[in-house]
Design a protein around this motif. Structure first.
Motif, mmCIF file in Angstrom:
data_model
loop_
_atom_site.group_PDB
_atom_site.id
_atom_site.type_symbol
_atom_site.label_atom_id
_atom_site.label_comp_id
_atom_site.label_asym_id
_atom_site.label_seq_id
_atom_site.Cartn_x
_atom_site.Cartn_y
_atom_site.Cartn_z
ATOM 1 N N ARG A 1 -5.722 5.381 9.536
ATOM 2 C CA ARG A 1 -4.605 4.768 8.731
ATOM 3 C C ARG A 1 -4.515 3.438 9.238
ATOM 4 N NH1 ARG A 1 -0.490 9.929 10.025
ATOM 5 N NH2 ARG A 1 -1.064 11.287 8.274
ATOM 6 N N ILE A 2 -4.934 3.079 10.424
ATOM 7 C CA ILE A 2 -4.724 1.631 10.831
ATOM 8 C C ILE A 2 -5.558 0.684 9.953
ATOM 9 C CG2 ILE A 2 -4.985 0.025 12.834
ATOM 10 C CD1 ILE A 2 -4.268 2.385 14.622
ATOM 11 N N GLU A 3 -6.878 1.158 10.076
ATOM 12 C CA GLU A 3 -7.776 0.405 9.380
ATOM 13 C C GLU A 3 -7.384 0.289 7.639
ATOM 14 O OE1 GLU A 3 -11.448 2.394 9.646
ATOM 15 O OE2 GLU A 3 -11.799 1.703 11.789
ATOM 16 N N ASN A 4 -6.856 1.548 7.210
ATOM 17 C CA ASN A 4 -6.453 1.412 5.808
ATOM 18 C C ASN A 4 -5.230 0.293 5.487
ATOM 19 O OD1 ASN A 4 -8.458 3.049 4.732
ATOM 20 N ND2 ASN A 4 -6.877 4.761 5.228
ATOM 21 N N SER A 5 -4.106 0.459 6.650
ATOM 22 C CA SER A 5 -3.270 -0.660 6.704
ATOM 23 C C SER A 5 -3.841 -2.026 6.730
ATOM 24 C CB SER A 5 -2.418 -0.387 7.677
ATOM 25 O OG SER A 5 -1.313 -1.341 7.672
ATOM 26 N N ALA A 6 -4.942 -2.341 7.595
ATOM 27 C CA ALA A 6 -5.493 -3.934 7.562
ATOM 28 C C ALA A 6 -6.051 -4.063 6.237
ATOM 29 C CB ALA A 6 -6.448 -3.719 8.861
ATOM 30 N N LEU A 7 -6.807 -3.154 5.666
ATOM 31 C CA LEU A 7 -7.458 -3.481 4.389
ATOM 32 C C LEU A 7 -6.323 -3.580 3.464
ATOM 33 C CD1 LEU A 7 -10.089 -0.840 4.447
ATOM 34 C CD2 LEU A 7 -10.439 -3.300 4.491
ATOM 35 N N SER A 8 -5.245 -3.112 3.401
ATOM 36 C CA SER A 8 -4.206 -3.202 2.382
ATOM 37 C C SER A 8 -3.589 -4.451 2.450
ATOM 38 C CB SER A 8 -3.104 -2.212 2.449
ATOM 39 O OG SER A 8 -3.611 -0.978 2.317
ATOM 40 N N LYS A 9 -3.404 -4.942 3.871
ATOM 41 C CA LYS A 9 -2.819 -6.179 3.962
ATOM 42 C C LYS A 9 -3.803 -7.431 3.381
ATOM 43 C CE LYS A 9 -0.248 -5.258 7.902
ATOM 44 N NZ LYS A 9 0.272 -5.319 9.329
ATOM 45 N N LEU B 1 -6.271 -6.990 1.290
ATOM 46 C CA LEU B 1 -6.192 -7.005 -0.301
ATOM 47 C C LEU B 1 -4.925 -7.623 -0.649
ATOM 48 C CD1 LEU B 1 -7.627 -6.061 -2.766
ATOM 49 C CD2 LEU B 1 -6.333 -3.735 -2.448
ATOM 50 N N GLY B 2 -3.899 -7.587 -0.131
ATOM 51 C CA GLY B 2 -2.556 -8.395 -0.679
ATOM 52 C C GLY B 2 -3.020 -9.708 -0.743
ATOM 53 N N THR B 3 -3.492 -10.299 0.567
ATOM 54 C CA THR B 3 -3.695 -11.758 0.659
ATOM 55 C C THR B 3 -4.688 -12.183 -0.541
ATOM 56 O OG1 THR B 3 -3.450 -11.447 2.991
ATOM 57 C CG2 THR B 3 -4.540 -13.239 2.262
ATOM 58 N N VAL B 4 -5.721 -11.341 -0.717
ATOM 59 C CA VAL B 4 -6.927 -11.599 -1.896
ATOM 60 C C VAL B 4 -5.887 -11.849 -3.111
ATOM 61 C CG1 VAL B 4 -8.790 -10.896 -2.981
ATOM 62 C CG2 VAL B 4 -8.843 -10.933 -0.640
#
Length: 366
Positions: free
Chosen positions: A304-312, A314-317
């Motif tokens: 869940r932590i990794e997914n949250s980091a990836l989501s952030k 991805l949001g920046t991209v």
């Protein structure tokens, strides 16, 4: 709050005269609904045993329940906490009261009392108190409702269903009835009109129940027993057009034997113990699943932590892509404007060249 909710209660029985040489190794907190077990509570010398217990504070386990009853709790107090649930049967809910524990832990005493078929008294168990409560409420509602009560009593012995209210030794099957849902429609149903009628049925059924003698209990249950009270209610104002059909299930499971207690094994070695072994196996499987779940939970949290980091990220991209798209659109508009301006200049230049050519042609002609 009552619909579909499961409550787990724990009751500790007091030490009996047959428990000589033993001391209590449990501490009950009824206010916090907690039970604390301390290792080493069995010894010939109670005082020295307690010193050992106090010296090994780390060897404790604490369990939390929905409700905790100490060894001083009365039968009336036990039933008082489940009384609202039992009364829901007359309001259109199915209710099940299930007792489970080791042989000699007090299941029969809690559910039935010291004697099956006895008159209502202070030591009457949950079964008698629940039925007395239902018949009393049905009498109070007699002006608006009418209730019919039927009783079934079956046992699960050696992984087979048997009807305890008939002499025919036929094996029952669990079937789905179109009107009542899942149950044992082939089991005998007896219509009852009072608590005493139900007590008589339970007394007769108890005579047919499979039991065995152990050092912990002279008459230990060797089967699961299910007493089903089927209640059909009708509102007098609507007649038979609208009615409720609900069940009160009073279940007493097979007493579990503790193999590590020396001298407590069943005296009759031929008594089948498959049901108890199955329960122990299922309990062990549930414990293993719980342990595996405890191992999986940290991994799930990490994912869940990794997914949250990836989501952030991805949001920046995505934001960068939006900015690039906006910049590209602005550049395109700028290029289009410059192109239009050049095209206008080319048109004007062409017109000027045409006018100059015509002028030169006229001069040459003159």
């Amino acid at each position: 709050d009552l619909k579909g909710k499961i409550r787990v209660y724990c009751r500790v029985r007091p030490l009996l005269s047959t428990d000589h040489g033993n001391v209590e190794c449990v501490e009950c907190s009824e206010t916090e609904s907690q039970l604390t077990l301390r290792k080493g509570g069995t010894a010939n010398n109670g005082a020295s045993s307690w010193r050992k217990i106090k010296e090994s504070i780390e060897d404790t386990k604490t369990f939390t329940f929905d409700k905790m009853f100490s060894s001083a709790a009365s039968q009336e107090k036990i039933y008082a906490d489940m009384q609202p649930l039992v009364r829901c049967v007359l309001d259109g809910f199915n209710v099940c009261v299930l007792a489970y524990g080791q042989t000699g832990s007090g299941k029969t005493y809690t559910m039935t009392g010291p004697k099956i078929g006895g008159a209502f008294c202070e030591t009457s168990g949950v079964n008698i108190r629940a039925l007395d409560d239902l018949f009393c409420i049905a009498g109070e509602r007699a002006a608006s409702y009418t209730y019919d009560f039927e009783v079934q009593m079956v046992e699960i012995y050696n992984e087979q269903l048997r009807d305890l209210l008939t002499t025919q030794q036929t094996v029952l099957e669990i079937k789905k009835d179109a009107r009542r849902g899942w149950g044992t429609p082939d089991a005998r149903r007896i219509k009852v009109c009072s608590v005493q009628d139900v007590v008589e049925c339970m007394r007769e059924g108890d005579k047919s129940r499979s039991t065995g003698s152990t050092s912990m209990n002279e008459r230990s249950s060797r089967s699961h027993c299910v007493v089903t009270v089927q209640v059909t209610g009708k509102m007098l104002s609507t007649g038979s057009k609208k009615q409720t059909e609900e069940n009160l299930e009073l279940v007493q499971l097979l007493g579990q034997q503790a193999s590590e207690l020396k001298g407590k094994a069943p005296k009759n070695a031929a008594v089948p113990m498959k049901a108890g072994a199955r329960l122990s196996t299922q309990a062990g499987a549930a414990l293993n699943l719980s342990k595996e779940a405890n191992l999986v939970d940290p991994l799930v949290a990490q994912l869940r932590i990794e997914n949250s980091a990836l989501s952030k990220e991805l949001g920046t991209v995505n934001k960068s892509n939006v900015r690039l798209k906006h910049d590209n659109e602005a550049r395109m508009r700028e290029l289009e404007e410059k192109t239009d301006a050049l095209n206008e200049k080319q048109k004007r230049h062409a017109l000027n060249c045409l006018a100059l050519t015509r002028y030169l042609a006229r001069v040459h002609a003159a």
